[in-house]
Design a protein around this motif. Structure first.
Motif, PDB file in Angstrom:
ATOM      1  N   GLU A 115      -0.737  -2.502 -13.707  1.00 38.92           N
ATOM      2  CA  GLU A 115       0.458  -2.865 -12.928  1.00 38.92           C
ATOM      3  C   GLU A 115       1.655  -1.981 -13.313  1.00 38.92           C
ATOM      4  OE1 GLU A 115       0.791  -5.349 -10.327  1.00 38.92           O
ATOM      5  OE2 GLU A 115      -1.334  -4.863 -10.452  1.00 38.92           O
ATOM      6  N   ASP A 116       1.525  -1.313 -14.465  1.00 38.74           N
ATOM      7  CA  ASP A 116       2.593  -0.394 -14.885  1.00 38.74           C
ATOM      8  C   ASP A 116       2.716   0.801 -13.946  1.00 38.74           C
ATOM      9  OD1 ASP A 116      -0.023   0.238 -15.960  1.00 38.74           O
ATOM     10  OD2 ASP A 116       0.946   1.869 -17.065  1.00 38.74           O
ATOM     11  N   LEU A 117       1.664   1.056 -13.174  1.00 36.53           N
ATOM     12  CA  LEU A 117       1.699   2.214 -12.269  1.00 36.53           C
ATOM     13  C   LEU A 117       2.347   1.904 -10.922  1.00 36.53           C
ATOM     14  CD1 LEU A 117      -1.829   3.721 -12.974  1.00 36.53           C
ATOM     15  CD2 LEU A 117       0.379   4.466 -13.870  1.00 36.53           C
ATOM     16  N   ASN A 118       2.684   0.645 -10.700  1.00 37.08           N
ATOM     17  CA  ASN A 118       3.364   0.298  -9.446  1.00 37.08           C
ATOM     18  C   ASN A 118       4.728   0.965  -9.371  1.00 37.08           C
ATOM     19  OD1 ASN A 118       1.299  -1.524  -9.020  1.00 37.08           O
ATOM     20  ND2 ASN A 118       2.494  -3.297  -9.674  1.00 37.08           N
ATOM     21  N   ARG A 132       0.826  -1.209   0.000  1.00 38.08           N
ATOM     22  CA  ARG A 132       0.000   0.000   0.000  1.00 38.08           C
ATOM     23  C   ARG A 132       0.862   1.261   0.000  1.00 38.08           C
ATOM     24  NH1 ARG A 132      -2.361  -0.777   4.917  1.00 38.08           N
ATOM     25  NH2 ARG A 132      -0.761   0.564   5.811  1.00 38.08           N
ATOM     26  N   ASP A 133       1.801   1.343   0.958  1.00 40.38           N
ATOM     27  CA  ASP A 133       2.509   2.604   1.188  1.00 40.38           C
ATOM     28  C   ASP A 133       3.754   2.766   0.331  1.00 40.38           C
ATOM     29  OD1 ASP A 133       0.611   2.999   3.166  1.00 40.38           O
ATOM     30  OD2 ASP A 133       1.861   2.053   4.696  1.00 40.38           O
ATOM     31  N   TYR A 134       4.304   1.657  -0.158  1.00 39.84           N
ATOM     32  CA  TYR A 134       5.557   1.740  -0.903  1.00 39.84           C
ATOM     33  C   TYR A 134       5.354   1.461  -2.395  1.00 39.84           C
ATOM     34  CZ  TYR A 134      10.546   1.181  -1.925  1.00 39.84           C
ATOM     35  OH  TYR A 134      11.810   1.324  -2.440  1.00 39.84           O
ATOM     36  N   ALA A 135       4.602   0.408  -2.697  1.00 39.40           N
ATOM     37  CA  ALA A 135       4.417   0.030  -4.105  1.00 39.40           C
ATOM     38  C   ALA A 135       3.255   0.776  -4.756  1.00 39.40           C
ATOM     39  CB  ALA A 135       4.197  -1.475  -4.214  1.00 39.40           C
ATOM     40  N   GLY A 136       2.351   1.316  -3.931  1.00 41.65           N
ATOM     41  CA  GLY A 136       1.222   2.059  -4.491  1.00 41.65           C
ATOM     42  C   GLY A 136       0.011   1.212  -4.838  1.00 41.65           C
ATOM     43  N   SER A 175       6.445  -2.070 -12.758  1.00 36.83           N
ATOM     44  CA  SER A 175       5.890  -3.340 -13.218  1.00 36.83           C
ATOM     45  C   SER A 175       5.372  -4.160 -12.047  1.00 36.83           C
ATOM     46  CB  SER A 175       6.931  -4.150 -14.002  1.00 36.83           C
ATOM     47  OG  SER A 175       7.776  -4.848 -13.109  1.00 36.83           O
ATOM     48  N   HIS A 176       4.752  -5.301 -12.396  1.00 34.99           N
ATOM     49  CA  HIS A 176       4.227  -6.213 -11.369  1.00 34.99           C
ATOM     50  C   HIS A 176       5.338  -6.857 -10.558  1.00 34.99           C
ATOM     51  CE1 HIS A 176       5.577  -9.025 -14.376  1.00 34.99           C
ATOM     52  NE2 HIS A 176       5.398 -10.022 -13.537  1.00 34.99           N
ATOM     53  N   LYS A 177       6.582  -6.782 -11.022  1.00 38.29           N
ATOM     54  CA  LYS A 177       7.684  -7.489 -10.363  1.00 38.29           C
ATOM     55  C   LYS A 177       7.839  -7.068  -8.902  1.00 38.29           C
ATOM     56  CE  LYS A 177       9.295  -9.917 -13.894  1.00 38.29           C
ATOM     57  NZ  LYS A 177       9.151 -11.386 -13.924  1.00 38.29           N
ATOM     58  N   ILE A 178       7.456  -5.846  -8.567  1.00 35.69           N
ATOM     59  CA  ILE A 178       7.611  -5.357  -7.195  1.00 35.69           C
ATOM     60  C   ILE A 178       6.792  -6.210  -6.203  1.00 35.69           C
ATOM     61  CG2 ILE A 178       5.726  -3.627  -7.261  1.00 35.69           C
ATOM     62  CD1 ILE A 178       9.166  -2.913  -5.746  1.00 35.69           C
ATOM     63  N   ASN A 179       5.635  -6.720  -6.637  1.00 38.66           N
ATOM     64  CA  ASN A 179       4.782  -7.532  -5.742  1.00 38.66           C
ATOM     65  C   ASN A 179       5.558  -8.721  -5.186  1.00 38.66           C
ATOM     66  OD1 ASN A 179       2.787  -5.860  -6.780  1.00 38.66           O
ATOM     67  ND2 ASN A 179       2.089  -7.377  -8.272  1.00 38.66           N
TER      68      ASN A 179
END
Lengths: 250, 394
Positions: free
Chosen positions: B76-79, B47-51, B83-87
């Motif tokens: 997921e491009d807005l993370n 929530r607070d870091y990846a958006g 990209s989704h890789k941050i998840n």
């Protein structure tokens, strides 16, 4: 007590299959007690640069599992020492497990080492190995700890003790407590233990032979093959002779 | 699922040196998966870091232009990191931290996973080393510098085909060299168990959000979810929540490079056969002797000769469909989405957009399709320009 063993490894088809065949004869003549033949694979994840490059050279030179089988079958008429294949799961699986081990039996292969097949997955080929009487050689590593006795209890042929962390290749020093690893194996089984990874000099071979039943050398031999190419037969012969003398004296 | 199996696929085919490490990761993951504090920390990072949650955007112009299904884009491009890789990396690096590890290593293709891993490592004070095919370090030079900026060391891999597959080989080798204090942050739903499961679990938030957001907007499930597939992490993340919702078509788009019948492609489902490699039994592009094939795609992130084992199962059970998309189709879709919606997708995600453009036209106006835009395309702009004959360099 039995004499300590020297086990030599060559990559099949490097620099070509004719040379590999000549090497088998001369390595036996030089006194090796067992010969491991690598079936080349495009992505050998347990190998260091020396054997990786040998795999690439062999594949480029046109070595396939089929023509390697044919060469071993021919060589087997002369070579008396045990012969063991070393390869990865994918070449075995893709060839067809049954077909692969049937061919191993038909060309006189005694055992197989599969670096990416751990204890937990050995059912993958155990049935075929038994059916065609090819010993599935187990590996133990410095990180194996409590797994060693479990692995040793079910081991066949010999136990391949990996001397160090990392991939295959020459090392200046082996720091693992090999003595304890071998003792753990011996506490549950009478199976021979041979140590490999990192051994290149007669002194190192002597050191490991003092605590185990044998020494395995791969990269140092493959390096000679690379250096001398088609002219590698005599230098490899001289090297294996020297190494066998070293382990024998233990 | 027993012992990391998905039907006949999966497993853990790794060298003995790594077995205790792999078992340790599994044990730790099984524990922290159920641990409330871990999950709360992870949700806070999302929530607070990846958006997160990422937006579910109704692409009205694209919908109108194609004249078929109603199209939503999962952004997921807005993370953070694009990209989704941050998840996945936030989950894995947090787990590594809890396990007391000091150092993380990772492979990367296009550099998206490498950048994400370097980011999470910087955030959580871990040493970080990234392995990247030499060919890819050239194709994505900017990402190499980005990772270094984040404090990571990047090692170009010179063996084999010098791309993603070789980067995975080298990261595995590195793990056997130094395993005690090191955690391997794998970037996709592949490799030995527990990685395919763990990465899917960290990515399944994508599908979960799609479902919640679409229920809020439309009061119903989508008719199709479309995602690109290399190793398959963004697709697995988008699909997982819908596997039991049989009315939802799940469509994975593979990279067909110069054509699915052309030697230069990376379409594993279309052209692959069952094999055992990189720790898993799955489908691989390979020859009759099991030599792994050199694959090709314009997208470095889809340039991989295998696919995650759960995808192999979804394909075999026919729960998901997999279609090939060529370079040319992907580049056209890249340009189309940029011009139509003002969204520049990653060239990987553009493969999903390309197929969605065909699929939407065959669907009716009351049907809904969700395309997972797994990453943003800034990294690809120079390569696309060159593809179109404009000589610009980063």
């Amino acid at each position: 007590m039995r004499e300590k063993a020297f086990i030599a490894f060559v990559t099949g088809g490097d620099p070509n299959l004719d040379i590999t065949e000549q090497l088998l004869y001369k390595i036996e003549e030089a006194g090796a007690d067992l010969i491991e033949i690598g079936i080349p694979f495009s992505d050998p994840i347990a190998e260091g640069p020396v054997i990786q490059e040998a795999n690439e050279r062999a594949l480029k030179a046109g070595c396939t599992t089929d023509n390697l089988f044919a060469m071993v079958k021919r060589a087997r008429k002369t070579v008396k020492v045990p012969l063991v294949f070393l390869t990865y799961m994918n070449p075995i699986y893709t060839y067809g497990k049954k077909r692969f081990f049937e061919a191993c039996r038909d060309c006189g292969i005694d055992g197989i080492i599969v670096p990416d097949l751990p204890f937990e997955e050995k059912e993958e080929i155990l049935k075929e190995c038994k059916e065609f009487e090819v010993a599935l050689i187990s590996l133990i590593a410095p990180t194996s700890k409590e797994r060693i006795t479990r692995i040793a209890k079910e081991a066949e042929g010999f136990v391949y003790c990996v001397s160090s962390l990392g991939v295959t290749g020459i090392r200046s020093k082996i720091t693992t407590d090999l003595k304890s690893m071998v003792a753990l194996v011996k506490s549950v089984s009478a199976i021979p233990v041979a140590v490999g990874f990192g051994i290149a000099t007669p002194e190192q071979a002597k050191e490991v032979a003092a605590v185990a039943d044998g020494a395995i050398v791969g990269s140092a031999i493959v390096k000679i093959v690379k250096e001398y190419g088609a002219g590698c037969i005599e230098p490899v012969y001289a090297y294996v002779r020297k190494m066998k003398q070293a382990v024998k004296s233990v | 699922m027993m012992n990391g199996r998905y039907g006949p696929f999966g497993g853990r085919y790794v060298p003995e040196t790594l077995m205790n490490a792999v078992l340790e990761v599994e044990k730790a993951y099984e524990f922290y998966k159920e641990d409330k504090n871990f999950q709360q920390e992870l949700q806070a990072l999302y929530r607070d870091y990846a958006g997160r949650p990422s937006l579910l955007y109704y692409a009205s112009k694209m919908t109108k232009d194609l004249g078929g299904a109603k199209i939503y884009l999962k952004r997921e491009d807005l993370n953070h990191t694009g990209s989704h890789k941050i998840n996945n990396v936030l989950g894995q690096v947090l787990l590594a931290k809890k396990m007391g590890k000091k150092r993380v290593i990772a492979e990367t293709g296009a550099g998206q996973h490498g950048v994400a891993a370097a980011t999470a490592a910087a955030l959580m004070d871990m040493e970080c080393e990234i392995f990247m095919g030499e060919e890819d370090t050239k194709r994505q030079a900017l990402n190499v510098f980005r990772m270094e900026l984040l404090g990571a060391r990047v090692h170009p891999v010179t063996g084999g085909t010098k791309t993603l597959k070789d980067a995975v080989n080298e990261t595995m080798r590195e793990w056997t060299k130094r395993v005690e204090d090191t955690f391997y942050v794998l970037g996709s739903v592949m490799g030995p168990h527990p990685y395919p499961m763990m990465v899917r679990d960290f990515q399944k938030i994508i599908g979960k959000e799609i479902k919640e957001q679409l229920l809020a907007k439309e009061g119903r499930l989508p008719d199709a979810v479309i995602a690109c597939v290399g190793g398959g992490s963004n697709a697995m993340g988008a699909f997982y929540e819908f596997i039991d919702d049989k009315s939802v078509r799940l469509i994975g788009c593979e990279a067909a490079g110069l054509g699915v019948d052309h030697p230069r492609n990376a379409a594993t489902i279309a052209n692959g056969t069952v094999g055992i490699f990189h720790g898993m039994k799955s489908l691989f592009c390979q020859d009759e002797y099991g030599q792994i094939a050199p694959v090709y795609s314009i997208s470095a992130g889809l340039d991989y000769p295998g696919i995650g084992p759960e995808h192999a199962m979804l394909h075999e059970t026919k729960r998901a469909e997999y279609v090939p998309v060529t370079d040319e189709e992907a580049v056209s879709a890249f340009e189309y989405l940029s011009k139509t919606e003002g969204i520049i997708p990653a060239i990987e995600s553009a493969h999903a957009v390309a197929h969605a453009m065909k699929e939407a036209k065959t669907m009716t106006k009351d049907q809904i399709m969700v395309i997972n835009i797994s990453g943003r395309g800034d990294k690809d702009v120079a390569a696309i320009a060159r593809y179109r004959g404009v000589e610009i360099y980063e």
